[in-house]
Design a protein around this motif. Structure first.
Motif, PDB file in Angstrom:
ATOM      1  N   UNK B 105      38.067   7.564 -24.365  1.00 36.37           N
ATOM      2  CA  UNK B 105      37.337   7.599 -23.105  1.00 36.37           C
ATOM      3  C   UNK B 105      36.204   8.618 -23.162  1.00 36.37           C
ATOM      4  N   UNK B 106      35.631   8.813 -24.369  1.00 40.59           N
ATOM      5  CA  UNK B 106      34.540   9.764 -24.550  1.00 40.59           C
ATOM      6  C   UNK B 106      33.340   9.423 -23.686  1.00 40.59           C
ATOM      7  N   UNK B 107      33.042   8.125 -23.572  1.00 39.84           N
ATOM      8  CA  UNK B 107      31.884   7.709 -22.787  1.00 39.84           C
ATOM      9  C   UNK B 107      32.047   8.136 -21.332  1.00 39.84           C
ATOM     10  N   UNK B 108      33.275   7.991 -20.808  1.00 44.78           N
ATOM     11  CA  UNK B 108      33.504   8.386 -19.412  1.00 44.78           C
ATOM     12  C   UNK B 108      33.420   9.896 -19.254  1.00 44.78           C
ATOM     13  N   UNK B 242      33.943   4.181 -14.623  1.00 40.50           N
ATOM     14  CA  UNK B 242      34.570   3.105 -13.857  1.00 40.50           C
ATOM     15  C   UNK B 242      34.786   3.541 -12.420  1.00 40.50           C
ATOM     16  N   UNK B 243      35.175   2.553 -11.606  1.00 41.17           N
ATOM     17  CA  UNK B 243      35.330   2.828 -10.182  1.00 41.17           C
ATOM     18  C   UNK B 243      36.410   3.883  -9.917  1.00 41.17           C
ATOM     19  N   UNK B 244      37.525   3.800 -10.632  1.00 39.22           N
ATOM     20  CA  UNK B 244      38.622   4.728 -10.347  1.00 39.22           C
ATOM     21  C   UNK B 244      38.227   6.152 -10.738  1.00 39.22           C
ATOM     22  N   UNK B 250      34.049  12.440  -7.545  1.00 34.67           N
ATOM     23  CA  UNK B 250      32.981  12.868  -6.629  1.00 34.67           C
ATOM     24  C   UNK B 250      33.314  14.152  -5.903  1.00 34.67           C
ATOM     25  N   UNK B 251      34.557  14.341  -5.566  1.00 34.49           N
ATOM     26  CA  UNK B 251      34.890  15.590  -4.877  1.00 34.49           C
ATOM     27  C   UNK B 251      34.727  16.809  -5.798  1.00 34.49           C
ATOM     28  N   UNK B 252      35.241  16.760  -7.026  1.00 37.59           N
ATOM     29  CA  UNK B 252      34.985  17.893  -7.945  1.00 37.59           C
ATOM     30  C   UNK B 252      33.506  18.178  -8.139  1.00 37.59           C
TER      31      UNK B 252
END
Lengths: 186, 505
Positions: B105-108, B242-244, B250-252
């Motif tokens: 998940x490096x891209x994320x 991704x959406x999840x 967003x809060x962090x």
């Protein structure tokens, strides 16, 4: 923190069986005292310079050019003493880590001396040979000292980098660098 | 809103083609430098100081600010893909980012970091716009005693807050102050520590000291301990979220700046402490606590946002008070001095075009960073494969260019090497470099303000504490000095952060 640093200093040579070996190990353990000596010397230097200054009586303001150097000199002497006490009590400065740094290996003094030598040679050569040549020698020499042995590629990269930097600074940014005989020919 | 009008004028300055170019050069260079091992933003700005001889101040500072923000961004890339943080600010990013990369998940992780930097930088810079003019207004009437008090604060803060040993910090500061003494006394023309040589009469140029300590010292130190085997970077594609993950991030992103900005503005080590605090906060607040340590996206998003916002906070103190709180700010202050500009409360009045152009360019730089870096991430990852001999030979090469460009004298290269060897010794024995640099940059100015203040009061020491501002500053200094004692009186709560709050320096 201290355990971290112990690895960088080469392992003390076993138990202090013989007296000179023990003393050497002790000195190696406490090599940081050298920093105290240097700070002490610096303090003495600053104080001597400040106290031997001939100051005009007509100096402007109540604080002349000597006050601050004297304060700094005394500060240096004080801090040298405090650091010595800290080292003798077992305090150790933590050697700095980093992503390309392997503190588990002993220090590679040969490379450091070679690099310093190459740099000094550049300082000597830059005026007679000009920046493009001296700069290329600096890059190649430094890469060589650091272990690069690609004789086909290294000099080429060094030359391109040096000439490009010369062009960028001398012609584009307007920061003059000496061209030397090579640029005279071209 | 006066600040808003000035900001719009600033955009007029920042959006000229040439300044846009400098902003783009800055962020690209900054990112590359952040990605490259061994070069930090302070060294990068120090190596680039010679361009100040050929560039106008606005262009130069726009580029330096781009480098600062870009380097913060690039540092996290190395952390995530290689697990070797280049900057202290990026240490925390490795904790969650690297496990994410290892599990594919490096891209994320890169995307969470990039957008976090954007959000943090944006919020931080908005706070800068809102606060800086107010701070400058409050401080605008300050005189010599106040300036001297601020400088004393800088000296004490940099030696007692940073690093693990106050004695070593003070030793470093005194070395810096001594280097600052060399040359002709500014008020009487008396020679000090010149040993009768002509070359030393002009003093040792700040550029040479900064390049020597940051670049030469660092390169020699790394050369002595060069890691022969370098880790392999995990290959990565285009960053995306991704959406999840978006829902979790967003809060962090919004919380990070709240922690980062104030820490940047005070002399507490820049981004190191706030990124760690942000990490701890996110871990406590997360609904996925079990994922922490194994690749939780919140642990990347929050700290990265805090890191960027702290850079904006740093600029508040630097621009309004002339108080450098990080190494980068210290070197930027040296650049201001090269132009004969004194950052401080009057800067906003005297150089509005420069200041607001610089602030507006921060917004431009952040948009550029986001636009360039999301698609370019795979390219940046390739930079990690540069052969180390070339990298460090290149640092020495550009250091020589910079020092020679100062005055065109070969003797300066010898001074540079000597200062580099001092920097080497300081790294070996754990003397922090930053206090020395602050000492060189602020020392001569502090002496002048001290003497001016005492001249006004005719030698009476009360002349140093006759304004409310200076008294306030000295109270803060006293608190900092007494902090170790206070900490003993307040046991418990702080031990957790104190233990792991300083991963490396």
């Amino acid at each position: 923190m201290t355990s971290h640093d112990n690895r960088t200093a080469e392992e003390p040579t076993g138990k202090p069986a013989a007296e000179p070996a023990g003393r050497r190990a002790w000195l190696r353990e406490h090599s940081e005292l050298g920093v105290c000596v240097l700070l002490l010397a610096l303090g003495v230097l600053v104080l001597t310079d400040a106290l031997t200054m001939d100051v005009d009586i007509s100096q402007r303001g109540p604080v002349g050019p000597r006050t601050v150097p004297i304060a700094i000199g005394i500060g240096l002497l004080l801090i040298a003493a405090l650091l010595a006490v800290d080292v003798l009590r077992g305090g150790r400065g933590e050697a700095e880590g980093g992503e390309d740094i392997d503190l588990a290996e002993p220090a590679d003094w040969r490379t450091v001396l070679l690099l310093a030598g190459v740099f000094l040679a550049t300082a000597v050569l830059i005026d007679p040979l000009g920046f493009p040549v001296a700069g290329a020698l600096l890059f190649w020499g430094a890469a060589f000292a650091l272990g690069s042995r690609r004789l086909d590629r290294d000099p080429l990269i060094a030359a391109v980098l040096s000439v490009a930097t010369y062009g960028l600074f001398n012609n584009l940014l307007g920061v003059p660098l000496p061209g030397g005989p090579l640029m005279g020919v071209l | 809103m006066n600040a808003l009008n000035s900001l719009i004028d600033g955009f007029g300055t920042a959006l000229t083609p040439i300044n846009l170019l400098w902003a783009a050069v800055g962020v690209l260079l900054g990112t590359a430098i952040g990605v490259l091992p061994g070069i930090g933003p302070a060294m990068a700005v120090a190596l680039l100081l010679p361009v100040t001889y050929g560039l106008d101040p606005t262009g130069a500072f726009i580029m330096f600010a781009g480098i600062y923000y870009g380097a913060m961004f690039g540092g996290s890339t190395t952390s995530i893909l290689l697990n070797t943080p280049g900057e202290t600010a990026a240490v925390v990013a490795a904790i969650e980012g690297h496990p994410m990369a290892k599990s594919g998940r490096g891209a994320q992780a890169l995307a969470a970091a990039a957008i976090g930097h954007f959000a943090g930088g944006l919020i931080g810079t908005i706070l800068l716009v809102a606060l800086a003019p107010t701070v400058a207004d409050l401080a605008v009437g300050i005189g010599a005693p106040d300036y001297f008090a601020i400088m004393v604060l800088a000296f004490i803060a940099v030696t007692s807050v940073l690093g693990s040993s106050r004695i070593r910090g003070l030793a470093s500061l005194l070395i810096g102050l001594t280097i600052g003494l060399v040359g002709l006394d500014q008020m009487t023309g008396q020679q000090r520590l010149t040993f009768g040589t002509l070359q030393l009469a002009d003093g040792i140029d700040v550029v040479i000291v900064a390049v020597g300590l940051f670049a030469i010292g660092e390169a020699l130190w790394i050369a002595a301990h060069l890691r022969r085997t370098t880790g392999d970077a995990i290959p990565v594609g285009r960053p995306w979220l991704g959406r999840s993950e978006l829902r979790r991030s967003w809060k962090p992103w919004l919380r990070g700046p709240v922690i980062g900005f104030p820490f940047g503005a005070i002399p507490a080590g820049g981004a190191e402490i706030p990124t760690f605090l942000s990490y701890v906060t996110e871990k406590r607040l997360s609904r996925h606590k079990n994922e922490f340590g194994k690749g939780a996206v919140e642990g990347v998003a929050g700290p990265e946002s805090a890191a960027s916002a702290s850079a904006a906070g740093t600029l508040v103190s630097m621009l309004t008070l002339g108080l450098p709180t990080t190494a980068v700010a210290a070197v930027m202050l040296a650049a201001f001095q090269q132009y004969g500009i004194q950052p401080g409360p009057l800067l906003f009045e005297r150089e509005p075009d420069l200041v607001w152009g610089l602030i507006a360019s921060l917004f431009v730089g952040m948009v550029l960073l986001l636009a360039l870096n999301l698609p370019l991430a795979p390219v940046w990852a390739k930079l990690l494969r540069i052969p180390r001999p070339y990298l460090y030979a290149g640092i020495l090469f550009f250091a020589a260019v910079g020092a020679y460009a100062v005055g065109g004298e070969a003797f300066d290269l010898v001074i540079l090497l000597v200062i580099g060897l001092i920097g080497f010794g300081m790294r070996r024995y754990g003397l922090p470099v930053l206090p020395a640099v602050i000492g060189v940059i602020l020392g001569p100015a502090a002496e002048q303000q001290l003497r001016r203040a005492l001249q006004i009061s005719d030698g009476s020491v009360t002349g140093l504490v006759n304004t409310p501002f200076s008294v306030t500053v000295y109270v803060i200094v006293a608190l900092l000095l007494a902090w170790p004692l206070l900490k003993k009186l307040l046991p418990g709560r702080r031990t957790e952060t104190a233990d792991s709050g300083q991963p490396e320096e």
